[in-house]
Design a protein around this motif. Structure first.
Motif, PDB file in Angstrom:
ATOM      1  N   ALA A  18     -30.426 -13.860  16.032  1.00 17.14           N
ATOM      2  CA  ALA A  18     -29.178 -13.456  15.381  1.00 17.14           C
ATOM      3  C   ALA A  18     -28.044 -14.423  15.690  1.00 17.14           C
ATOM      4  O   ALA A  18     -27.115 -14.576  14.885  1.00 17.14           O
ATOM      5  CB  ALA A  18     -28.788 -12.042  15.814  1.00 17.14           C
ATOM      6  N   SER A  19     -28.110 -15.098  16.832  1.00 16.69           N
ATOM      7  CA  SER A  19     -27.010 -15.985  17.226  1.00 16.69           C
ATOM      8  C   SER A  19     -26.830 -17.163  16.280  1.00 16.69           C
ATOM      9  O   SER A  19     -25.774 -17.778  16.251  1.00 16.69           O
ATOM     10  CB  SER A  19     -27.200 -16.483  18.661  1.00 16.69           C
ATOM     11  N   GLY A  20     -27.838 -17.462  15.486  1.00 19.34           N
ATOM     12  CA  GLY A  20     -27.731 -18.540  14.518  1.00 19.34           C
ATOM     13  C   GLY A  20     -27.118 -18.106  13.192  1.00 19.34           C
ATOM     14  O   GLY A  20     -26.922 -18.921  12.298  1.00 19.34           O
ATOM     15  N   ASP A  21     -26.795 -16.839  13.069  1.00 15.80           N
ATOM     16  CA  ASP A  21     -26.258 -16.271  11.835  1.00 15.80           C
ATOM     17  C   ASP A  21     -24.740 -16.138  11.935  1.00 15.80           C
ATOM     18  O   ASP A  21     -24.209 -15.742  12.982  1.00 15.80           O
ATOM     19  CB  ASP A  21     -26.882 -14.900  11.608  1.00 15.80           C
ATOM     20  N   ASP A  22     -24.055 -16.455  10.863  1.00 17.68           N
ATOM     21  CA  ASP A  22     -22.592 -16.325  10.845  1.00 17.68           C
ATOM     22  C   ASP A  22     -22.141 -14.888  11.060  1.00 17.68           C
ATOM     23  O   ASP A  22     -21.023 -14.657  11.514  1.00 17.68           O
ATOM     24  CB  ASP A  22     -22.018 -16.829   9.510  1.00 17.68           C
ATOM     25  N   ALA A  23     -23.000 -13.927  10.756  1.00 18.27           N
ATOM     26  CA  ALA A  23     -22.640 -12.515  10.885  1.00 18.27           C
ATOM     27  C   ALA A  23     -22.998 -11.960  12.269  1.00 18.27           C
ATOM     28  O   ALA A  23     -23.070 -10.744  12.450  1.00 18.27           O
ATOM     29  CB  ALA A  23     -23.337 -11.699   9.803  1.00 18.27           C
ATOM     30  N   MET A  24     -23.195 -12.832  13.237  1.00 19.58           N
ATOM     31  CA  MET A  24     -23.574 -12.405  14.598  1.00 19.58           C
ATOM     32  C   MET A  24     -22.573 -11.392  15.138  1.00 19.58           C
ATOM     33  O   MET A  24     -21.365 -11.577  15.039  1.00 19.58           O
ATOM     34  CB  MET A  24     -23.621 -13.633  15.514  1.00 19.58           C
ATOM     35  N   ASP A  25     -23.096 -10.327  15.714  1.00 18.93           N
ATOM     36  CA  ASP A  25     -22.275  -9.288  16.346  1.00 18.93           C
ATOM     37  C   ASP A  25     -22.039  -9.698  17.805  1.00 18.93           C
ATOM     38  O   ASP A  25     -22.745  -9.282  18.713  1.00 18.93           O
ATOM     39  CB  ASP A  25     -22.996  -7.942  16.269  1.00 18.93           C
ATOM     40  N   TRP A  26     -21.030 -10.531  18.018  1.00 13.95           N
ATOM     41  CA  TRP A  26     -20.775 -11.060  19.360  1.00 13.95           C
ATOM     42  C   TRP A  26     -20.360  -9.965  20.337  1.00 13.95           C
ATOM     43  O   TRP A  26     -20.717 -10.024  21.518  1.00 13.95           O
ATOM     44  CB  TRP A  26     -19.742 -12.183  19.308  1.00 13.95           C
ATOM     45  N   ASP A  27     -19.647  -8.970  19.865  1.00 16.52           N
ATOM     46  CA  ASP A  27     -19.265  -7.863  20.748  1.00 16.52           C
ATOM     47  C   ASP A  27     -20.502  -7.078  21.184  1.00 16.52           C
ATOM     48  O   ASP A  27     -20.641  -6.709  22.356  1.00 16.52           O
ATOM     49  CB  ASP A  27     -18.254  -6.936  20.071  1.00 16.52           C
ATOM     50  N   GLY A  28     -21.399  -6.821  20.244  1.00 14.75           N
ATOM     51  CA  GLY A  28     -22.632  -6.114  20.560  1.00 14.75           C
ATOM     52  C   GLY A  28     -23.504  -6.922  21.509  1.00 14.75           C
ATOM     53  O   GLY A  28     -24.106  -6.376  22.439  1.00 14.75           O
ATOM     54  N   PHE A  29     -23.559  -8.223  21.274  1.00 11.52           N
ATOM     55  CA  PHE A  29     -24.337  -9.101  22.147  1.00 11.52           C
ATOM     56  C   PHE A  29     -23.776  -9.097  23.565  1.00 11.52           C
ATOM     57  O   PHE A  29     -24.517  -8.952  24.537  1.00 11.52           O
ATOM     58  CB  PHE A  29     -24.339 -10.520  21.572  1.00 11.52           C
ATOM     59  N   THR A  30     -22.465  -9.214  23.679  1.00  7.90           N
ATOM     60  CA  THR A  30     -21.822  -9.204  24.994  1.00  7.90           C
ATOM     61  C   THR A  30     -22.077  -7.877  25.709  1.00  7.90           C
ATOM     62  O   THR A  30     -22.400  -7.855  26.904  1.00  7.90           O
ATOM     63  CB  THR A  30     -20.308  -9.464  24.863  1.00  7.90           C
ATOM     64  N   ALA A  31     -21.965  -6.788  24.971  1.00  6.50           N
ATOM     65  CA  ALA A  31     -22.225  -5.467  25.563  1.00  6.50           C
ATOM     66  C   ALA A  31     -23.674  -5.373  26.034  1.00  6.50           C
ATOM     67  O   ALA A  31     -23.949  -4.834  27.116  1.00  6.50           O
ATOM     68  CB  ALA A  31     -21.909  -4.362  24.557  1.00  6.50           C
ATOM     69  N   TRP A  32     -24.588  -5.886  25.239  1.00  2.00           N
ATOM     70  CA  TRP A  32     -26.000  -5.860  25.623  1.00  2.00           C
ATOM     71  C   TRP A  32     -26.217  -6.686  26.890  1.00  2.00           C
ATOM     72  O   TRP A  32     -26.900  -6.245  27.822  1.00  2.00           O
ATOM     73  CB  TRP A  32     -26.868  -6.380  24.477  1.00  2.00           C
ATOM     74  N   LEU A  33     -25.653  -7.887  26.932  1.00  2.00           N
ATOM     75  CA  LEU A  33     -25.805  -8.728  28.125  1.00  2.00           C
ATOM     76  C   LEU A  33     -25.279  -8.040  29.374  1.00  2.00           C
ATOM     77  O   LEU A  33     -25.893  -8.116  30.446  1.00  2.00           O
ATOM     78  CB  LEU A  33     -25.061 -10.061  27.956  1.00  2.00           C
ATOM     79  N   GLU A  34     -24.144  -7.382  29.250  1.00  2.00           N
ATOM     80  CA  GLU A  34     -23.491  -6.767  30.405  1.00  2.00           C
ATOM     81  C   GLU A  34     -24.121  -5.438  30.829  1.00  2.00           C
ATOM     82  O   GLU A  34     -23.881  -4.966  31.935  1.00  2.00           O
ATOM     83  CB  GLU A  34     -22.001  -6.571  30.122  1.00  2.00           C
ATOM     84  N   ALA A  35     -24.944  -4.860  29.969  1.00  2.00           N
ATOM     85  CA  ALA A  35     -25.524  -3.538  30.242  1.00  2.00           C
ATOM     86  C   ALA A  35     -26.570  -3.563  31.358  1.00  2.00           C
ATOM     87  O   ALA A  35     -26.777  -2.549  32.025  1.00  2.00           O
ATOM     88  CB  ALA A  35     -26.138  -2.962  28.974  1.00  2.00           C
ATOM     89  N   ASP A  36     -27.210  -4.702  31.562  1.00  2.00           N
ATOM     90  CA  ASP A  36     -28.298  -4.763  32.547  1.00  2.00           C
ATOM     91  C   ASP A  36     -28.491  -6.232  32.926  1.00  2.00           C
ATOM     92  O   ASP A  36     -28.607  -7.083  32.040  1.00  2.00           O
ATOM     93  CB  ASP A  36     -29.572  -4.208  31.906  1.00  2.00           C
TER      94      ASP A  36
END
Length: 66
Positions: A18-36
């Motif tokens: 998904a990171s290669g897509d212009d529509a990447m959900d950066w907030d969702g990605f950051t939340a996922w990274l920080e969750a665990d």
């Protein structure tokens, strides 16, 4: 690899693709990274593997030529 590890790895692959897509959900990605803390480790492993494949793509294709 247990079921949790497989799920985390699958999610890491999803986020990497998904990171290669212009529509990447950066907030969702950051939340996922920080969750665990395992999420960042899995993401880094996926990104490293993808980078190595990209770096050696020509050699890999030659090795698999008929």
């Amino acid at each position: 690899m247990n079921r949790d590890d497989e799920q985390i790895l699958s999610e890491a692959v999803h986020w990497h693709l998904a990171s290669g897509d212009d529509a990447m959900d950066w907030d969702g990605f950051t939340a996922w990274l920080e969750a665990d803390p395992r999420h960042r480790v899995a993401y880094d492993e996926v990104a490293l593997a993808a980078s190595m494949v990209d770096e050696h793509r020509d050699a890999l294709q030659q090795d698999n030529a008929p």
